[in-house]
Design an enzyme around this catalytic site. Structure first.
Site, PDB file in Angstrom:
ATOM      1  N   GLU A  65     -59.495  -9.914   0.447  1.00  0.00           N
ATOM      2  CA  GLU A  65     -61.308  -9.561   0.772  1.00  0.00           C
ATOM      3  C   GLU A  65     -62.109 -10.736   1.817  1.00  0.00           C
ATOM      4  O   GLU A  65     -61.706 -12.303   1.445  1.00  0.00           O
ATOM      5  CB  GLU A  65     -61.939  -9.733  -0.192  1.00  0.00           C
ATOM      6  N   ASP A  66     -62.755 -10.416   2.035  1.00  0.00           N
ATOM      7  CA  ASP A  66     -63.522 -11.189   3.720  1.00  0.00           C
ATOM      8  C   ASP A  66     -62.555 -11.847   4.632  1.00  0.00           C
ATOM      9  O   ASP A  66     -63.218 -13.018   4.683  1.00  0.00           O
ATOM     10  CB  ASP A  66     -64.946 -11.802   3.043  1.00  0.00           C
ATOM     11  N   LYS A 119     -66.559  -9.793  -7.468  1.00  0.00           N
ATOM     12  CA  LYS A 119     -65.785  -8.664  -7.564  1.00  0.00           C
ATOM     13  C   LYS A 119     -65.013  -8.340  -8.112  1.00  0.00           C
ATOM     14  O   LYS A 119     -65.262  -6.876  -9.090  1.00  0.00           O
ATOM     15  CB  LYS A 119     -64.721  -8.306  -5.810  1.00  0.00           C
ATOM     16  N   ASP A 144     -59.377  -4.664   0.889  1.00  0.00           N
ATOM     17  CA  ASP A 144     -61.235  -3.770   0.464  1.00  0.00           C
ATOM     18  C   ASP A 144     -61.804  -3.016   1.728  1.00  0.00           C
ATOM     19  O   ASP A 144     -62.127  -2.789   1.770  1.00  0.00           O
ATOM     20  CB  ASP A 144     -62.025  -4.896  -0.798  1.00  0.00           C
ATOM     21  N   ASP A 145     -61.943  -4.407   2.884  1.00  0.00           N
ATOM     22  CA  ASP A 145     -62.937  -4.323   3.539  1.00  0.00           C
ATOM     23  C   ASP A 145     -62.345  -3.506   5.198  1.00  0.00           C
ATOM     24  O   ASP A 145     -63.225  -2.774   5.568  1.00  0.00           O
ATOM     25  CB  ASP A 145     -62.788  -5.586   4.851  1.00  0.00           C
ATOM     26  N   ASN A 177     -73.662  -5.383   4.841  1.00  0.00           N
ATOM     27  CA  ASN A 177     -74.574  -6.592   3.946  1.00  0.00           C
ATOM     28  C   ASN A 177     -74.973  -7.619   4.457  1.00  0.00           C
ATOM     29  O   ASN A 177     -74.287  -8.349   5.285  1.00  0.00           O
ATOM     30  CB  ASN A 177     -73.552  -6.027   3.220  1.00  0.00           C
ATOM     31  N   ARG A 187     -65.437 -14.725   7.073  1.00  0.00           N
ATOM     32  CA  ARG A 187     -66.271 -13.812   7.310  1.00  0.00           C
ATOM     33  C   ARG A 187     -67.228 -12.901   5.558  1.00  0.00           C
ATOM     34  O   ARG A 187     -66.455 -11.605   5.894  1.00  0.00           O
ATOM     35  CB  ARG A 187     -65.700 -12.608   7.764  1.00  0.00           C
TER      36      ARG A 187
END
Length: 644
Positions: free
Chosen positions: A323-324, A252, A346-347, A490, A234
């Protein structure tokens, strides 16, 4: 002249400069721009040497070597300081140095180094210091006609000279952040396969099962502090990009180095290449990842588990930032590892903490007490990992402020693609979503929610560009004097509305922040309305810096709450008065410093810090400043073995 960051720090530590400011400004600029430590320590030391207004002449009692040394104006040392700097011992010589981005200085090698390191004849004659190199690079980059080409030029520099690359980011963060991070990083990921030039980071696939404990030793650096890992499922609002998602960990970690002060040799970007369900990539002849359907079920979780154990075995204190990852696995992975490994998502957590900081600032900008968070009516559109993560962090903050669980839960209205999440479909919801299900109005549309419940805050995390249409925004604005509108998706094309639309449809009354940057909006009336970027880059570098410096056992929820409070406190009243709820991006190193100190203090209070000595604890501000990486060239010495 001093940079804006240095001026701000100067004012912070000394107040207005004395009348000797102008005479010393050149020295100040040189000392500040060249220091290997943070701006904080440099500003303190510099102003300690300034004469007072009552005594503009250096007295005999002043120790001469405490006065900043004059910087040469010409010769090979032009623009460079010559005081002692700890040398870096390296096991390389000659052309091997020039091809190693961690060691290479390009044309900045002095004559002594060229002889000592066997570089003579391998470089052009003229020596250019780092300031000249920056000027030359920026001139070339600014001539390019698209952000993606600028991104590629920056990444080429990243692969040649890490010190120069990170120095450009530090000195020009406002200009560079959108090029290496959102929104440009989205296109860079989409085109990653056919623009691939040089490998960076590590890739783990299903074929590597059983070998990961050995694989991690293929990475040449022995002291990794931060890993950013993605499975590419994602990427931003772009969906499944598979191995092309490597652009996210790289971007990042560039911010970890430049904004958070983590040295480049201590970071590691990683992709878990578990395949992809993106049909275009499965059929793309230039796609570099595993061209097979995405691994799912127990096999997927076993692979992630082997990876986590392998990196922790080699680097026991490493921080892993997820992340993602797709919402279907993100929360489960976080819950599995958060108490046993130093890690965070982080998300989920970073987005939540950043949004909390922005909302605290927005509430202040409205003239209300920040403790009124639980009295707000919060409509979150999007119930994925980011949306629920934001709700969890805000809910925790309300409890911290003294609201009851029932009061806190009643503040939320969360909509997914079916409408308002209600208890009528409780069995369909994930465990983390169920607490926010409403007792009534199940599946009510977001427009009807706005009409009935009159939200004071609207957050968009859907990745559906333009979802907040004129009718919806005007309905929200009709019921609230100063609505808070945060379209957080984003890249820019996925934002739920633009800044111009938000200000136009609220008649300039809203407080606006977005995930990707928008320029200030000038209305036909001539008034200018300012925007803020509600982006995780304000939080994760400082959290990572603090957690690794203190050797935290884990990243607790309260650490993230404290980080959000510290970030909110960084916004000056003047900027709040303009409706800006995040500090200027050029001050991001100061923000990271403040957050890191706050995180360490919380870790110490909670008994989670394992590496802070009593001496370090006496002045955490100085300790963190001293430990922050600052990109400048240091002397290189070839490591030799002497036998007798």
């Amino acid at each position: 002249m001093l940079s804006s960051s240095a001026r701000g720090l100067a004012t912070r530590y000394r107040g207005k400069a004395s009348s000797s400011w102008k005479r010393n400004s050149q020295k100040a600029a040189v000392v500040t721009s060249s220091s290997p430590k943070s701006y904080v320590v440099v500003a303190q030391r510099f102003f300690a040497t300034l004469p007072t207004e009552q005594d503009d002449v250096m007295e005999d009692s002043v120790v001469p070597w405490e006065v900043p040394e004059e910087i040469p104006d010409e010769g090979e040392w032009a623009g460079c300081r010559r005081n002692f700097m700890s040398p870096l011992q390296i096991s390389a010589r000659g052309s091997d140095i020039l091809t190693n981005p961690l060691y290479s200085k390009g044309t900045a090698f002095k004559n002594g180094e060229r002889d000592r390191l066997r570089l003579r004849g391998l470089l052009p004659h003229r020596i250019m210091n780092i300031h000249k190199q920056i000027d030359r690079f920026l001139k070339s980059m600014r001539d390019l006609d698209s952000n993606i080409r600028k991104n590629l030029m920056l990444e080429d520099l990243h692969d040649r000279n890490e010190t120069l690359y990170h120095r450009i980011l530090v000195d020009h963060m406002e200009e560079m952040a959108p090029l290496i991070y959102t929104p440009t990083v989205g296109q860079a990921c989409q085109e990653y396969g056919w623009r691939f030039r040089r490998p960076r980071g590590m890739y783990f696939s299903e074929e590597d099962r059983g070998h990961m404990a050995a694989m991690v030793y293929n990475w040449p650096q022995h002291d990794v502090h931060v890993i950013v890992v993605t499975d590419g499922s994602r990427i931003l609002g772009l969906g499944d990009l598979g191995a092309n998602g490597m652009g996210i960990p790289i971007g990042k970690l560039s911010l970890y180095c430049a904004a958070g002060g983590i040295a480049p040799h201590r970071v590691l970007p990683i992709v878990l290449d578990v395949g992809t369900d993106n049909q275009e990539l499965l059929e793309d002849e230039f796609y570099l990842g595993a061209q097979k359907p995405r691994l799912r079920g127990p096999e997927y979780y076993h692979m992630v588990d082997e990876f986590m154990e392998a990196v922790r075995y080699r680097w026991p204190n490493v921080l892993v930032q997820f992340e993602d990852f797709d919402s279907s696995v993100a929360q489960r992975l976080l819950d599995k590892y958060r108490n046993d490994h130093l890690c965070f998502n982080d998300d989920i957590q970073g987005t939540g903490a950043t949004t909390l900081a922005g909302l605290l600032g927005a509430i202040r900008a409205k003239g209300e007490e920040v403790t009124s968070l639980g009295d707000q009516r919060i409509l979150i559109v999007g119930a994925g990992s980011a949306g629920i993560g934001i709700a969890q962090v805000l809910y925790g903050a309300m409890l911290e402020q003294g609201y009851t669980e029932e009061q806190a839960k009643n503040a939320f209205f969360i909509c997914d693609q079916q409408g308002l999440i209600g208890q009528e479909r409780i069995d369909e919801l994930t465990p983390e979503t169920r607490p926010f299900a409403r007792a009534e109005d199940n599946d009510m549309s977001m427009l009807d929610v706005a009409k009935k419940h009159k939200p004071t805050i609207v957050l968009g995390v859907t990745a559906v560009g333009g979802l907040f249409n004129e009718e919806f925004i005007r309905e929200v604005a009709a019921n609230v004097e100063r609505p808070i509108i945060f379209p957080l998706s984003n890249p820019t094309t996925k934002a739920e509305c633009t800044a111009e639309q938000a200000f136009e449809w609220t008649d300039g009354r809203c407080i606006f922040a977005s995930g990707s940057p928008f320029d200030p909006v000038e209305m036909e009336s001539g008034e200018t309305y300012y925007t803020s970027q509600c982006n995780n880059m304000y939080v994760f570098p400082g959290v990572g810096l603090g957690a690794t410096l203190c050797g935290a056992k884990k990243v607790s929820d309260r650490m993230l709450y404290i980080a959000a409070k510290a970030l909110a406190e960084c916004v000056p009243e003047e900027e709040l008065g303009r409706g800006q709820v995040f500090p200027h991006i050029s001050n991001i190193r100061m923000v990271s410093h403040k957050i890191a100190v706050a995180v360490i203090e919380e870790a110490m209070r909670d008994g989670l810090a394992t590496k802070i000595s009593a001496e370090d604890a006496r002045d955490l501000n100085e300790f963190v400043a001293r430990k922050m990486y600052y990109p400048e060239y240091v002397p290189l010495v070839e490591k030799r073995t002497v036998t007798i």
